[in-house]
Write a protein that holds these residues in place. Sequence first.
Motif, PDB file in Angstrom:
ATOM      1  N   ASP A   1       1.068  16.653  -4.837  1.00 14.00           N
ATOM      2  CA  ASP A   1       1.578  15.327  -5.187  1.00 14.00           C
ATOM      3  C   ASP A   1       2.194  14.606  -3.987  1.00 14.00           C
ATOM      4  O   ASP A   1       2.939  13.645  -4.154  1.00 14.00           O
TER       5      ASP A   1
ATOM      6  N   MET B   1       2.092  12.067  -1.487  1.00 18.27           N
ATOM      7  CA  MET B   1       1.348  10.830  -1.247  1.00 18.27           C
ATOM      8  C   MET B   1       1.010  10.653   0.226  1.00 18.27           C
ATOM      9  O   MET B   1      -0.088  10.190   0.579  1.00 18.27           O
ATOM     10  N   ASP B   2       1.925  11.007   1.119  1.00 19.11           N
ATOM     11  CA  ASP B   2       1.660  10.847   2.550  1.00 19.11           C
ATOM     12  C   ASP B   2       0.443  11.653   2.992  1.00 19.11           C
ATOM     13  O   ASP B   2      -0.326  11.233   3.857  1.00 19.11           O
TER      14      ASP B   2
ATOM     15  N   ARG C   1      -2.690   9.807   1.834  1.00 21.23           N
ATOM     16  CA  ARG C   1      -2.914   8.634   2.683  1.00 21.23           C
ATOM     17  C   ARG C   1      -3.454   9.042   4.049  1.00 21.23           C
ATOM     18  O   ARG C   1      -4.393   8.437   4.571  1.00 21.23           O
TER      19      ARG C   1
ATOM     20  N   LYS D   1      -4.641   9.682  -9.462  1.00 19.46           N
ATOM     21  CA  LYS D   1      -3.474  10.582  -9.439  1.00 19.46           C
ATOM     22  C   LYS D   1      -2.162   9.811  -9.435  1.00 19.46           C
ATOM     23  O   LYS D   1      -1.161  10.267  -9.998  1.00 19.46           O
ATOM     24  N   PHE D   2      -2.148   8.632  -8.786  1.00 21.12           N
ATOM     25  CA  PHE D   2      -0.924   7.838  -8.691  1.00 21.12           C
ATOM     26  C   PHE D   2      -1.170   6.448  -9.283  1.00 21.12           C
ATOM     27  O   PHE D   2      -1.169   5.450  -8.549  1.00 21.12           O
TER      28      PHE D   2
ATOM     29  N   GLY E   1      -0.822   2.854 -10.620  1.00 20.23           N
ATOM     30  CA  GLY E   1       0.222   1.839 -10.497  1.00 20.23           C
ATOM     31  C   GLY E   1       1.060   1.932  -9.246  1.00 20.23           C
ATOM     32  O   GLY E   1       1.964   1.116  -9.050  1.00 20.23           O
ATOM     33  N   ASP E   2       0.792   2.873  -8.375  1.00 19.63           N
ATOM     34  CA  ASP E   2       1.561   3.023  -7.135  1.00 19.63           C
ATOM     35  C   ASP E   2       1.032   2.025  -6.105  1.00 19.63           C
ATOM     36  O   ASP E   2      -0.143   2.043  -5.737  1.00 19.63           O
ATOM     37  N   SER E   3       1.894   1.139  -5.623  1.00 15.74           N
ATOM     38  CA  SER E   3       1.468   0.092  -4.700  1.00 15.74           C
ATOM     39  C   SER E   3       0.959   0.657  -3.376  1.00 15.74           C
ATOM     40  O   SER E   3       0.181   0.006  -2.676  1.00 15.74           O
ATOM     41  N   ARG E   4       1.371   1.876  -3.027  1.00 19.51           N
ATOM     42  CA  ARG E   4       0.920   2.462  -1.765  1.00 19.51           C
ATOM     43  C   ARG E   4      -0.586   2.744  -1.771  1.00 19.51           C
ATOM     44  O   ARG E   4      -1.224   2.792  -0.722  1.00 19.51           O
ATOM     45  N   VAL E   5      -1.154   2.928  -2.966  1.00 18.42           N
ATOM     46  CA  VAL E   5      -2.599   3.127  -3.059  1.00 18.42           C
ATOM     47  C   VAL E   5      -3.323   1.858  -2.609  1.00 18.42           C
ATOM     48  O   VAL E   5      -4.319   1.911  -1.864  1.00 18.42           O
TER      49      VAL E   5
ATOM     50  N   GLU F   1       3.963  -7.404  -4.839  1.00 16.58           N
ATOM     51  CA  GLU F   1       5.098  -6.552  -4.484  1.00 16.58           C
ATOM     52  C   GLU F   1       6.424  -7.270  -4.742  1.00 16.58           C
ATOM     53  O   GLU F   1       6.575  -8.456  -4.446  1.00 16.58           O
TER      54      GLU F   1
END
Length: 658
Positions: free
Chosen positions: A539, A541-542, A545, A570-571, A573-577, A605
């Motif tokens: 899990d 995220m870094d 990415r 997997k994530f 709604g995560d803005s980093r995606v 954002e």
Amino acid sequence: MTPLSTSDPARWLDGRRGIVLLVVLAVVAYWATLLNGFVYDDDLAIRTSPLVTQGLLGDAWSQDFWGTTGPVTTGTYRPLVVTTFILQWFLAPGNPLPFRLVHLAVIAGVAALALIFFRRFLSLPWAWAAAAFFIVHPANHEVANSLVQRSELTATAAVLGYLILLWPDAAGRVSRSRRLAAVLIFLAGLFSKENALAAPVLLVLLDRFRPGGATRWRETLRRHGLSLALAALAAAVYFLMRTNALHELARGVPFQYNPTIALSEFWRHVNSGWLAFRYVLRFAWPFPQPVEWTYNELPVFGPEQWRVWGPVWIGLLALAGATLVGLARRRIAAIGVAWFAVAIFPVVQAFVTPTVLFADRCLFLPSVGLALAVAAGAQKLAERGREKPIVPALAGLLIVGFAVYQASAAPRWRDNLTLFENLTENSPNCANVREGYGKFLYEAGELDPAHFHLFVSTTIFPEKSASRHWLGKVQFAGGYDKLATLYWETARRLSHPLDLPPLVEEQARLLKSRAWELLVRNPGMTIRLMDSVLAFASDDMDAWRGKALAWALLGKRALAEQMLAEMAAKFPGDSRVILTSGSVAELLGDTGKAVDIFKKAVQQESDPRGARRLLVFALAAAGRTDEAIRELMLLLHEDPNDPVLRIELARLRGAATL
């Protein structure tokens, strides 16, 4: 106890003079510790502990001793000791001298309490000798030199103070004020270390079997029933707070206990029980000896130890029988041996799965009982040969010799490298010593000798996971990333479940730090490093990415887009995606698509600065300089001193002019 006559040469030990002389002896024996720094565990518990350096008083009472967070803790709960560290750090941040001064003062205080306590059982000169023997004995060397062991000192002081306060007066009574003070001291002892739990048991033992004391259990319980009830209430408060801090009940993680494992571990301890006898033997030869396991701990098992446990257990049973007979006759020496047994029980790890049965540092409080036993025996011998002062002379020489040894041995603890260099010379075949020396050499930047000692540690004990973890760090610092990951994979495989989470967390952090370094220069290596992170932190995220960006740098569009799809699943709604997908598009040459994605992210954002920053660079790469400058000015309005943005603005304005 016999009152002193005016002609008795020991009268100069009476009252305050005896306490002052004992304090002087302690100061002379340990004065050299004032020159030492934060050594070994002191680094973790004080110098680099967020609890101490950030003054987190509340967290000190809701976390374990080391400030561990999460469902796995070290099992140590000593909030009062941490609180004293916090207060001292606030007054003198980073300076070890005030910590050392307080530590020495507590040692002197424990010595004074020991003298007052021993005076209840022994004549004055032998009570003084017992306190001196206890406080300067080399077996207690670590407690005197390690600041972390303030827990042992304060717990022992609390137990002695508790027993002194509850000692009945001439009429056999204990006042209410003394009962209240005793229970508060007992609670302070519990919040220093768990071995203070022995205090109520010792109270009953001493009252039942002391010379001239109670002859029936009923009388002892009548005299101290209220005190024992208050102690039980204090213990309940302690266990409630300890359980909340260590077992994370507030976070919904229940404490798990496996009786099958517990029984098998208990039997393993029984089969190696002769090791418990080794501490008693250290009173006969207490000086450092070469060890094969670690420098201050008694291991649960070792090579060929099964051959000797049987005869020693027979000896221990005989000793226990002799103790019971002695207690029945109210022998003071037997009381001392019984004290040792009662005080050691809370710190013997008989129902968990450690690698050590107990350590020297855990035996400071039990050694009060052995000092009482030794002094009682010496007093008997001295009384039989009144005309020949051989026994007092030998006792005096022994105490002076111990004090000289302690003063000369303290410089070994000057710093970490000095300590482990000395330990390595003394015990070259000890895996733990080699590991500790390698660890501190690594932290000092000496990678080659660090690698040597850590490698020797793994040779001595191939299943030592911590040594392999540190070997990985050494290789990683030297730029050998692939070899580091191999060491770490082995360390994770060999680790105890309780040790695995912090190990994994540190390795993931190090791998990610190197991954961003290597991303552009070596995207292939980045992918391998991120795969290693994801193998035990899916899990993270870094890591996702980093792998997606590395595939994009290699021009592998399909694999990069596959990673993006998996990230989105997997994530959700995560803005980093979204931001990662824009960066991937830019790296693949789709600058127009990247600009559209970043613009959409800026609109969606709640805090669009990160997305706008990426948009600026995407617009510049697409040749849309005017738009890039407008977006950049919005960023500079919020943070006008950002050096990267100002350099980029100058570059864009120069391009616009051209």
